[in-house]
Design an enzyme around this catalytic site. Structure first.
Site, PDB file in Angstrom:
ATOM      1  N   LYS A 190       5.074  15.409   1.563  1.00 62.47           N
ATOM      2  CA  LYS A 190       4.836  14.079   1.023  1.00 62.47           C
ATOM      3  C   LYS A 190       3.558  14.069   0.196  1.00 62.47           C
ATOM      4  O   LYS A 190       3.536  13.562  -0.933  1.00 62.47           O
ATOM      5  CB  LYS A 190       4.736  13.086   2.187  1.00 62.47           C
ATOM      6  N   ARG A 209       0.438   7.839   6.829  1.00 62.61           N
ATOM      7  CA  ARG A 209       1.763   8.452   6.795  1.00 62.61           C
ATOM      8  C   ARG A 209       1.693   9.924   7.127  1.00 62.61           C
ATOM      9  O   ARG A 209       0.814  10.629   6.659  1.00 62.61           O
ATOM     10  CB  ARG A 209       2.356   8.298   5.376  1.00 62.61           C
ATOM     11  N   GLY A 217      12.503  10.967   9.868  1.00 68.25           N
ATOM     12  CA  GLY A 217      12.385  10.132  11.058  1.00 68.25           C
ATOM     13  C   GLY A 217      11.554  10.727  12.170  1.00 68.25           C
ATOM     14  O   GLY A 217      11.447  10.135  13.237  1.00 68.25           O
ATOM     15  N   MET A 229       8.201  11.681  12.201  1.00 67.25           N
ATOM     16  CA  MET A 229       6.805  11.273  12.326  1.00 67.25           C
ATOM     17  C   MET A 229       6.685   9.790  11.971  1.00 67.25           C
ATOM     18  O   MET A 229       7.382   9.302  11.113  1.00 67.25           O
ATOM     19  CB  MET A 229       5.948  12.083  11.360  1.00 67.25           C
ATOM     20  N   ARG A 274      11.137  13.615  -3.040  1.00 68.16           N
ATOM     21  CA  ARG A 274      11.361  14.957  -2.490  1.00 68.16           C
ATOM     22  C   ARG A 274      12.749  15.396  -2.931  1.00 68.16           C
ATOM     23  O   ARG A 274      13.572  14.558  -3.299  1.00 68.16           O
ATOM     24  CB  ARG A 274      11.259  14.940  -0.960  1.00 68.16           C
ATOM     25  N   HIS A 326      19.222   6.138   9.302  1.00 68.89           N
ATOM     26  CA  HIS A 326      18.903   7.343  10.070  1.00 68.89           C
ATOM     27  C   HIS A 326      20.158   8.161  10.330  1.00 68.89           C
ATOM     28  O   HIS A 326      20.201   9.367  10.096  1.00 68.89           O
ATOM     29  CB  HIS A 326      18.240   6.938  11.390  1.00 68.89           C
ATOM     30  N   ARG A 374      41.220  44.680  14.628  1.00 65.77           N
ATOM     31  CA  ARG A 374      41.191  45.097  16.037  1.00 65.77           C
ATOM     32  C   ARG A 374      42.629  45.254  16.508  1.00 65.77           C
ATOM     33  O   ARG A 374      43.309  44.256  16.738  1.00 65.77           O
ATOM     34  CB  ARG A 374      40.494  44.033  16.884  1.00 65.77           C
ATOM     35  N   SER A 379      30.788  52.058  10.257  1.00 62.44           N
ATOM     36  CA  SER A 379      30.799  50.597  10.241  1.00 62.44           C
ATOM     37  C   SER A 379      29.966  50.153  11.431  1.00 62.44           C
ATOM     38  O   SER A 379      30.246  50.541  12.562  1.00 62.44           O
ATOM     39  CB  SER A 379      32.232  50.089  10.364  1.00 62.44           C
ATOM     40  N   THR A 424      27.711  45.535  15.248  1.00 60.88           N
ATOM     41  CA  THR A 424      26.421  45.047  15.740  1.00 60.88           C
ATOM     42  C   THR A 424      26.538  44.133  16.950  1.00 60.88           C
ATOM     43  O   THR A 424      25.524  43.815  17.560  1.00 60.88           O
ATOM     44  CB  THR A 424      25.647  44.335  14.610  1.00 60.88           C
ATOM     45  N   CYS A 453      30.474  45.161  10.606  1.00 64.07           N
ATOM     46  CA  CYS A 453      31.646  44.376  10.981  1.00 64.07           C
ATOM     47  C   CYS A 453      31.384  43.486  12.194  1.00 64.07           C
ATOM     48  O   CYS A 453      32.283  42.864  12.716  1.00 64.07           O
ATOM     49  CB  CYS A 453      32.843  45.278  11.243  1.00 64.07           C
ATOM     50  N   TYR A 481      29.048  47.132   2.112  1.00 63.61           N
ATOM     51  CA  TYR A 481      29.763  45.867   2.269  1.00 63.61           C
ATOM     52  C   TYR A 481      29.399  45.201   3.592  1.00 63.61           C
ATOM     53  O   TYR A 481      28.857  45.838   4.491  1.00 63.61           O
ATOM     54  CB  TYR A 481      31.290  46.081   2.213  1.00 63.61           C
TER      55      TYR A 481
HETATM   56  P1  ADP Z   1       8.976   8.512   6.431  1.00 67.51           P
HETATM   57  O1  ADP Z   1       8.444   9.880   6.401  1.00 67.51           O
HETATM   58  O2  ADP Z   1       9.555   8.123   7.748  1.00 67.51           O
HETATM   59  O3  ADP Z   1       9.870   8.216   5.287  1.00 67.51           O
HETATM   60  P2  ADP Z   1       6.883   7.122   5.040  1.00 67.51           P
HETATM   61  O4  ADP Z   1       5.498   7.590   5.204  1.00 67.51           O
HETATM   62  O5  ADP Z   1       7.552   7.519   3.790  1.00 67.51           O
HETATM   63  O6  ADP Z   1       7.713   7.545   6.306  1.00 67.51           O
HETATM   64  O7  ADP Z   1       6.841   5.568   5.177  1.00 67.51           O
HETATM   65  C1  ADP Z   1       7.979   4.812   5.372  1.00 67.51           C
HETATM   66  C2  ADP Z   1       8.004   3.652   4.408  1.00 67.51           C
HETATM   67  O8  ADP Z   1       6.839   2.896   4.517  1.00 67.51           O
HETATM   68  C3  ADP Z   1       8.054   4.051   2.965  1.00 67.51           C
HETATM   69  O9  ADP Z   1       9.355   4.289   2.552  1.00 67.51           O
HETATM   70  C4  ADP Z   1       7.516   2.852   2.273  1.00 67.51           C
HETATM   71  O10 ADP Z   1       8.538   1.909   2.067  1.00 67.51           O
HETATM   72  C5  ADP Z   1       6.533   2.326   3.262  1.00 67.51           C
HETATM   73  N1  ADP Z   1       5.185   2.674   2.846  1.00 67.51           N
HETATM   74  C6  ADP Z   1       4.481   3.778   3.134  1.00 67.51           C
HETATM   75  N2  ADP Z   1       3.282   3.760   2.536  1.00 67.51           N
HETATM   76  C7  ADP Z   1       3.229   2.611   1.839  1.00 67.51           C
HETATM   77  C8  ADP Z   1       2.261   2.012   0.999  1.00 67.51           C
HETATM   78  N3  ADP Z   1       1.104   2.606   0.738  1.00 67.51           N
HETATM   79  N4  ADP Z   1       2.556   0.832   0.460  1.00 67.51           N
HETATM   80  C9  ADP Z   1       3.738   0.224   0.714  1.00 67.51           C
HETATM   81  N5  ADP Z   1       4.683   0.740   1.486  1.00 67.51           N
HETATM   82  C10 ADP Z   1       4.440   1.916   2.055  1.00 67.51           C
HETATM   83 MG    MG Z   2       9.433   8.181   3.458  1.00 63.58          MG
HETATM   84 MG    MG Z   3      10.835   6.792   8.624  1.00 63.99          MG
END
Ligand code: ADP
Ligand code: MG
Ligand code: MG
Length: 888
Positions: free
Chosen positions: A29, A99, A108, A110, A355, A471, A577, A780, A783, A847, A867
């Protein structure tokens, strides 16, 4: 300004230290925020604390150094200067988000804290300076809930409950009806909840808030759910996560503000169309949390779905146009499909994340092929970009288009593929049932990171809430599990453990079928059809074939498997076989007679019955594999595997042989072995009962000669002697086979080409490979057994300790799935070298199961094997993995 541990981004930050754009240091990120800022995209200013600091923090017992505190303080000044607000100010407070961001994206895993910097006083300042008290109090209540949950460990359900009750009291249906005073009241309640649960007042000191949040992000690296995710995805546990602190921008400042998530192309189909969801007057995770139903991004998507609420294209044309331009810019910059998070604050677009987007196998293929067409990437990049294992998704059956479907409802097609199984309503139950070998479909209101193990255990996932970027959808696509999300007609009664869809009621344990490609949810077990290799898939495979050095063969013993494997591009058989042909119902009786015979004459009599059957098998296979090399392994397993165990079988055998049941039982007991894997099997059978291998060789040569008589597409049989440990074993059996070949050729009046070689599956054979190669034209590597005999681990008994061994890092991965390169691989390397020293043109292949595993394939390429051989469904995976190995 930046130094080793903290990097600033946005505003006038330099972005010139390569470490800042290194995901291992700054996390995915952080690196991408810096990258976006440096190419001029609107990114709120912020700073990144490196993953190295996380590792240090966790190692040094949760302590921050004075140097780090100093660096963070000056980085915070960068944000303050850029936005012209100050952190903790009562007049115009700076708010930040904290973040997480590991090197590898872990959806999801962290937790993020938004609106940090609010307290009882700064909230007043925010209300005044924004002229919008409702927004200020809404932000504060969000902050208290998130901070209490993520940092202080208070159950978020308590806050949700309090809000539900407050709304009910007012008769409100949605959060948007809440007024400023209502939120203010909620804030008071939330603070009380926090104090009650933690015994302390909600922290008012903004510095304490900031460091508490940073610590929570670092600590979350070691949370159970993060550990599970890492284990499932082979992510090393010592990398740590970075922390990003960033100025808040607000999507909850009224109707000209919004928040959203988007993909630059459709992650499910690969179509080049903007794809995403957004919500007006909302913040952060509102879109993915499933609380409000998100709106479509484009007008076309909205119309296609028959939805009413305005698309972003219609409601905010300017911000949308800028977003569309940004998509284009990002794709050209990263040369890949991007997964984006954005916020619009009072009409102004802000980019919060980008990303490389996760995608289904189908989408991966389409995008790779399309992007080559668009000139965005070259053929080699396209080959390298598709994960060979992901192809597995496309190599599985899909629902039979002609089958009757009892469609209960339709949700969103969140992750493609068909799945049928018994309904389970929670992750633990899913895992328990799957361990018993049952196919299950996990049905949830919505999923959360706590459900990951159940999603993994399930064949498919169905949720009532959540959109295409929920999610459930994101994780299911990553895991290659079919998923239907947002099936809003579905309701679940967790007490009765039933679910209702419209007028239909189903209970846990009932069969359910999902079609993740169109969102259909069906009652019962709907039949499926075989996959096919066509379109983009075929194109990419052609490219892969152009770039690989190793051939790809298949492990197959039936004409149907051979046909399937050839369709998937197999260039021969790497392992047939022959004993599999013996288990056939019509033959097992003759096999048993042979085994239980008292002497050679008795055995020969029984073998004579098997000869025509085996010849027929070979004939059919050789016809399918016309012109290709076919490695045929002579009888390998311990004989007792064929013995009767059931009463009926003994009776039938008594009838057929004329021996009494007691006599047969005694013979069977005589054949008992204490450790059959190391017992009377493999070439040891050929040495002690040469007539068995004679019969097999005869059947084989007669079949080849017959095929040669009617076709010029003659297969090349490679006769493989199993479990050889000494040259002498091979030499004796080689003579036997050669003698039979000469006999058959004389009888048939025709000679065909053939090779004799051996399976290398004992450590002794690897070490003595130079000697053995004097009598072998090919090796051959078997493994599977080589792993068992090298590690001294029985694969069939390993289940009890292998899991814990992998968890504790004793083995990196299951050595029966991915070759133990350091140990077993070393023996393979030695054998290859020594074999070649004796016979430079010796044919070398693998194989074992490992022939379908990309990491093992890369190793085979490195040591110069000719192969690899994989099961039919894995042949395309092996073709791609072999190409990638050549290109890397
Ligand atoms: P995750 O890794 O779970 O996607 P993020 O760090 O991307 O978590 O944060 C989740 C959401 O929080 C982001 O998609 C965004 O909508 C919101 N967010 C994070 N930082 C900011 C910020 N500086 N201003 C406004 N919204 C934010
Ligand atoms: Mg995010
Ligand atoms: Mg999230």
């Amino acid at each position: 300004m930046s130094n080793d541990s903290v990097y600033i981004f946005g505003g006038d930050a330099p972005h010139d230290d390569p470490r800042q754009k290194d995901k291992k240091i700054a996390g995915g990120k952080g690196a991408n925020l810096a990258e976006m800022a440096s190419i001029g995209l609107p990114v709120p200013p912020g700073f990144t604390v490196t993953t190295e600091e996380c590792v240090r923090y966790l190692k040094e017992g949760a302590d921050f150094s004075a140097a780090l505190r100093q660096d963070v303080a000056s980085a915070l000044e960068h944000i303050e200067r850029t936005v012209g607000k100050s952190f903790g100010s009562n007049d115009d407070p700076l708010l930040v988000s904290v973040r997480s961001g590991a090197a590898v994206s872990m959806p999801g895993m962290m937790d993020t804290v938004l609106n940090l910097g609010l307290n009882d006083e700064t909230v007043q300042g925010l209300a005044k300076v924004s002229g919008d008290p409702r927004f200020a109090w809404d932000s504060y209540r969000r902050f208290i809930q998130m901070y209490s949950d993520v940092v202080l460990g208070v159950d978020h359900g308590l806050f949700e409950e309090a809000l539900e009750i407050a709304k009910e009291d007012k008769g409100f249906l949605s959060d948007t009806e809440m007024e400023s005073e209502d939120w203010e009241g909620i804030v008071a309640q939330y603070k009380a909840i926090c104090e009650q649960e933690t015994g302390n007042a909600f922290p008012q000191d903004v510095q304490a808030q900031l460091w508490g949040a940073i610590a929570a992000v670092f600590d979350s690296w070691d949370a159970d759910r993060a550990k599970i995710y890492r284990r499932l995805n082979d992510i090393p546990s010592d990398m740590g996560t970075a922390v990003n602190v960033q100025a808040m921008v607000f999507g909850n400042m009224g109707d000209t503000s919004a928040t959203g998530v988007a993909f630059t192309r459709d992650p499910s189909t690969g179509e080049k169309a903007f794809y995403g969801e957004w919500l007006v007057n909302a913040q952060g995770e509102d879109v993915v949390a499933g609380i409000r139903t998100p709106q479509y991004l484009t007008r076309k998507a909205r119309e296609d779905a028959g939805a009413k609420p305005a698309s972003m294209e219609e409601a905010m044309p300017d911000a949308f146009a800028e977003l569309a331009q940004t998509f284009d810019l990002l794709e050209r910059h990263y040369r890949d499909m991007q997964d984006i998070e954005f916020t619009v604050q009072q009409g102004k677009l802000w980019m919060l994340q980008t990303r490389n987007g996760k995608r289904t196998a189908k989408a991966a293929l389409k995008m790779a092929v399309d992007m080559v067409g668009e000139g965005l990437i070259d053929e080699k990049t396209a080959i390298l970009r598709v994960d060979p294992m992901a192809l597995d998704q496309l190599l599985h059956p899909t629902l039979d288009p002609d089958a009757r479907r009892d469609v209960l409802t339709r949700g969103l097609p969140a992750s493609p593929g068909a799945a049928a199984g018994r309904i389970v309503l929670d992750a633990d139950t899913a895992e328990q049932h799957a361990q018993r070998g049952e196919n299950v479909i996990l049905v949830r209101l919505e999923t959360s990171p706590e459900d990951i193990h159940g999603m993994h255990a399930a064949k498919g996932i169905l949720t009532a809430r959540g959109g295409m970027t929920s999610h459930a959808a994101v994780v299911a696509r990553g895991m290659g599990r079919p998923c239907v999300s947002g099936a809003s007609e579905l309701s679940i009664d967790m007490k009765a453990r039933t679910l209702r869809i419209g007028t239909r009621e189903l209970a846990e344990g009932d069969m359910l079928t999902l079609d993740g490609g169109n969102g259909q949810v069906m009652a019962g077990d709907v039949p499926t059809v075989e996959p096919e290799l066509a379109g983009d898939f075929a194109t990419l495979m052609e490219w892969a074939d152009r770039h690989r050095r190793m051939k790809v063969r298949t492990n197959a013993e039936t004409p149907e498997d051979c046909r399937m494997a050839r369709q998937f591009g197999a260039e021969g058989i790497g392992l047939c076989r022959t004993e599999h042909m013996f288990f056939d119902a019509g033959r097992i009786s003759a096999v048993r007679q042979m085994i239980l015979a008292e002497d050679e004459a008795g055995r020969r009599k029984a073998l004579a019955k098997l000869l025509p059957e085996q010849r027929k098998d070979f004939h059919e296979i050789f016809e399918v594999m016309a012109g290709l090399p076919c490695t045929i392994r002579l009888l390998d397993p311990p004989l007792h595997e064929f013995l009767p165990t059931a009463e009926d079988d003994f009776a039938e055998l008594a009838d057929a042989t004329g021996f009494g049941i007691d006599h047969l039982r005694r013979r069977a007991a005589d054949l008992h072995e204490f450790n059959p894997m190391l017992g009377h099997r493999g070439c040891r059978l050929g040495i002690t009962y040469p007539e068995i291998y004679e019969m097999q060789a005869r059947a084989l040569f007669e079949a080849v000669c017959d095929v040669a008589a009617s076709s010029d597409q003659v297969p090349l049989p490679e006769i493989m002697i199993p479990l050889v440990g000494t040259r002498r074993e091979l030499a004796i059996l080689r003579e036997t086979v050669e003698r039979v070949a000469a006999e058959v050729f004389a009888e048939k009046g025709r000679e065909v080409e053939y090779l004799i070689g051996t399976m290398i599956e004992l450590p002794r054979a690897c070490l003595m490979a130079d000697e053995i190669a004097k009598d072998a034209l090919f090796f051959s590597f078997g493994t599977n057994d080589l792993t068992q005999t090298t590690l001294g681990v029985s694969r069939d008994d390993a289940a009890r300790f292998l899991g814990p061994y992998v968890e504790q890092g004793i083995y990196d991965r299951d050595p029966f799935v991915s070759l133990d390169i350091d140990g077993v691989g070393q023996l393979v390397r030695i054998a290859a070298e020594r074999g070649r020293a004796t016979r430079p043109d010796i044919k070398l292949g693998i194989c074992g199961e490992h022939g379908g595993d990309p990491a093992s394939i890369a190793f085979c390429n490195e040591i110069g094997l000719d192969y690899v051989s994989a099961s039919p469904y894995r042949v395309p995976i092996a073709r791609l993995a072999a190409a990638q190995a050549s290109l890397r």
